[in-house]
Design a protein around this motif. Structure first.
Motif, mmCIF file in Angstrom:
data_model
loop_
_atom_site.group_PDB
_atom_site.id
_atom_site.type_symbol
_atom_site.label_atom_id
_atom_site.label_comp_id
_atom_site.label_asym_id
_atom_site.label_seq_id
_atom_site.Cartn_x
_atom_site.Cartn_y
_atom_site.Cartn_z
ATOM 1 N N GLU A 148 5.439 -5.207 -0.239
ATOM 2 C CA GLU A 148 6.703 -4.231 0.658
ATOM 3 C C GLU A 148 6.742 -4.901 1.867
ATOM 4 O OE1 GLU A 148 7.740 -1.431 0.643
ATOM 5 O OE2 GLU A 148 6.257 -0.601 -1.365
ATOM 6 N N ALA A 149 5.747 -6.553 1.705
ATOM 7 C CA ALA A 149 6.288 -6.877 3.214
ATOM 8 C C ALA A 149 5.684 -8.719 2.420
ATOM 9 C CB ALA A 149 5.304 -6.695 4.539
ATOM 10 N N PRO A 150 6.602 -8.820 1.702
ATOM 11 C CA PRO A 150 5.624 -10.602 1.046
ATOM 12 C C PRO A 150 6.119 -12.039 1.961
ATOM 13 C CG PRO A 150 8.057 -9.806 -0.203
ATOM 14 C CD PRO A 150 7.222 -8.618 1.087
ATOM 15 N N SER A 151 7.317 -11.644 2.496
ATOM 16 C CA SER A 151 7.556 -12.246 3.537
ATOM 17 C C SER A 151 7.278 -12.646 5.145
ATOM 18 C CB SER A 151 9.165 -12.655 3.039
ATOM 19 O OG SER A 151 9.392 -11.790 3.937
ATOM 20 N N ASP A 152 6.202 -11.481 5.635
ATOM 21 C CA ASP A 152 5.879 -10.994 6.723
ATOM 22 C C ASP A 152 4.671 -11.758 6.757
ATOM 23 O OD1 ASP A 152 5.430 -10.573 9.013
ATOM 24 O OD2 ASP A 152 6.008 -8.461 8.773
ATOM 25 N N ASP A 153 4.596 -12.774 7.612
ATOM 26 C CA ASP A 153 3.243 -13.559 7.708
ATOM 27 C C ASP A 153 2.186 -12.644 8.600
ATOM 28 O OD1 ASP A 153 3.481 -15.582 5.333
ATOM 29 O OD2 ASP A 153 4.104 -16.942 7.034
ATOM 30 N N GLY A 154 2.756 -11.783 9.193
ATOM 31 C CA GLY A 154 1.585 -11.736 10.520
ATOM 32 C C GLY A 154 1.367 -10.222 9.968
ATOM 33 N N PHE A 155 2.152 -9.801 8.469
ATOM 34 C CA PHE A 155 1.839 -8.179 8.332
ATOM 35 C C PHE A 155 0.190 -7.882 8.490
ATOM 36 C CE2 PHE A 155 1.974 -4.484 6.297
ATOM 37 C CZ PHE A 155 2.868 -3.472 6.422
ATOM 38 N N ARG A 156 0.338 -8.481 7.563
ATOM 39 C CA ARG A 156 -1.960 -8.214 7.184
ATOM 40 C C ARG A 156 -2.655 -8.356 8.649
ATOM 41 N NH1 ARG A 156 -3.572 -8.732 2.415
ATOM 42 N NH2 ARG A 156 -1.895 -9.903 1.928
ATOM 43 N N GLU A 157 -1.837 -9.010 9.493
ATOM 44 C CA GLU A 157 -2.671 -9.272 10.873
ATOM 45 C C GLU A 157 -2.306 -8.562 11.681
ATOM 46 O OE1 GLU A 157 -3.586 -12.100 14.549
ATOM 47 O OE2 GLU A 157 -2.335 -13.146 12.802
ATOM 48 N N ASP A 158 -1.236 -7.253 11.991
ATOM 49 C CA ASP A 158 -0.882 -6.532 12.759
ATOM 50 C C ASP A 158 -1.866 -5.154 12.087
ATOM 51 O OD1 ASP A 158 0.279 -8.955 14.454
ATOM 52 O OD2 ASP A 158 2.365 -8.379 13.227
ATOM 53 N N TRP A 159 -1.258 -4.629 10.830
ATOM 54 C CA TRP A 159 -1.439 -3.657 10.211
ATOM 55 C C TRP A 159 -2.362 -3.909 9.109
ATOM 56 C CZ3 TRP A 159 0.429 -0.554 13.034
ATOM 57 C CH2 TRP A 159 1.913 -0.396 13.725
ATOM 58 N N PRO A 160 -4.471 -3.908 9.839
ATOM 59 C CA PRO A 160 -4.976 -4.570 8.557
ATOM 60 C C PRO A 160 -5.284 -3.405 8.142
ATOM 61 C CG PRO A 160 -5.699 -4.214 11.119
ATOM 62 C CD PRO A 160 -4.244 -3.931 11.079
ATOM 63 N N PHE A 161 -6.059 -3.483 6.654
ATOM 64 C CA PHE A 161 -6.821 -2.220 6.215
ATOM 65 C C PHE A 161 -7.325 -1.305 6.997
ATOM 66 C CE2 PHE A 161 -10.374 -0.870 3.287
ATOM 67 C CZ PHE A 161 -9.077 -0.294 1.809
ATOM 68 N N GLN A 162 -7.605 0.062 6.589
ATOM 69 C CA GLN A 162 -7.576 1.162 7.690
ATOM 70 C C GLN A 162 -8.460 2.177 6.047
ATOM 71 O OE1 GLN A 162 -6.630 3.503 10.536
ATOM 72 N NE2 GLN A 162 -5.705 0.951 11.529
ATOM 73 N N GLN A 163 -9.393 2.162 6.277
ATOM 74 C CA GLN A 163 -10.019 3.506 5.729
ATOM 75 C C GLN A 163 -9.543 4.823 5.842
ATOM 76 O OE1 GLN A 163 -14.902 3.875 4.937
ATOM 77 N NE2 GLN A 163 -14.688 1.414 4.521
ATOM 78 N N THR A 164 -9.378 5.046 5.226
ATOM 79 C CA THR A 164 -8.773 6.653 4.809
ATOM 80 C C THR A 164 -9.962 7.480 3.914
ATOM 81 O OG1 THR A 164 -6.947 8.275 4.476
ATOM 82 C CG2 THR A 164 -7.562 7.247 2.680
#
Length: 289
Positions: A226-242
């Motif tokens: 979904e966001a292959p070229s956005d280097d900051g995406f993972r840091e801005d939107w980290p994994f969470q449990q649900t």
């Protein structure tokens, strides 16, 4: 008061609308392949495998091959307000035939989601109370501040796996601003045992870490897509449990609301944790084979 159609209509200023329809809503596309699902029960659904993690007791409760439902609709507006800009409260609720405990759980969850955002929100104890609360809040807003306000909800069966049925419980609130706020919770209900099955019950004892490691790997694959070229995406939107999930042929699907692991524009993400990554992690009674 919410009533079902077939009763004498009562016209009141709050525009309480009731509708009744009968429909079958079984989603057989998520049922495990017959050759992998084990022997069938009297209800036509695959029997559960032995599972030492459960109570070991087999329920004699009949399980319907398909669920049928009636539709309840509740709509209310301020007295004397008929325009498009009127605040509106609207609910469409599937009521499943012969499933009072499931219906109560669905109604309770939906009611809990229909809370008007505020400093000290009060959770209503019924859908009618939720409507009253919403309209009272709208009436207390000065001038035309409540124009276009909406609080709505609906429920719908979206899948079935063995005796486990999944109901999507959706709500939407708009009280001004750039956009409204949707919320979705997937309720999983064991028709044979007649109770909800939270995610913790799905995971085998001692396998919680393994499950969430597999889910985090699914998240990494999703970000790469979904966001292959956005280097900051993972840091801005980290994994969470649900705790919102459903079972499909592909694996355990996890649901996330907006602003949880992605910006609003990306909607409500879903992560699929494949069965191949869950060997020994999910209780046998819920695995596809």
């Amino acid at each position: 008061m919410m009533r079902r159609s077939g009763q004498s209509p009562l016209l009141i200023a709050s525009a309480l609308a009731l509708a009744l329809s009968l429909a079958a809503c079984d989603n057989s596309t998520d049922t495990p392949p017959k050759e992998e699902a084990g022997p069938a029960t009297d209800g036509g659904q695959p029997a559960k495998s032995d599972d030492t993690g459960d109570s070991g007791e087999q329920s004699a409760r009949p399980v319907p091959a398909k669920l049928t439902h009636q539709m309840e609709t509740l709509e209310r507006r301020p007295q004397g307000c008929d325009g498009d800009d009127c605040p509106v409260f609207e609910v469409h609720l599937q009521v499943y035939d012969g499933q009072p405990a499931l219906n109560a759980a669905v109604r309770r969850q939906l009611t809990g989601q229909l809370v008007v955002t505020g400093e000290n929100p009060t959770t209503p104890d019924s859908l009618e109370a939720a409507a009253d609360q919403f309209l009272a809040t709208a009436a207390g807003v000065a001038a035309e501040g409540s124009h276009g306000w909406e609080l709505s909800g609906d429920t719908k069966q979206i899948g079935r796996w063995h005796d486990l049925v999944t109901v999507a419980i959706n709500s939407y609130e708009f009280t001004g601003g750039a956009h409204g706020m949707p919320i979705t919770q997937w309720l999983n209900w064991d028709l044979a045992e007649n109770h909800a099955v939270p995610l913790g019950r799905l995971i085998a004892s001692g396998q919680e870490e393994a499950f969430w490691n597999a889910a985090e790997q699914a998240h990494a694959r999703w970000v790469e897509k979904e966001a292959p070229s956005d280097d900051g995406f993972r840091e801005d939107w980290p994994f969470q449990q649900t705790d919102s999930y459903r079972l499909t042929r592909d694996g355990v699907v996890l649901h996330y609301d907006v602003y949880s692991i992605a910006p609003y524009a990306m909607g409500q993400p879903q992560l699929t944790v494949p069965w191949s990554a869950l060997d020994g992690v999910i209780r046998p009674s819920y695995r596809p084979y």
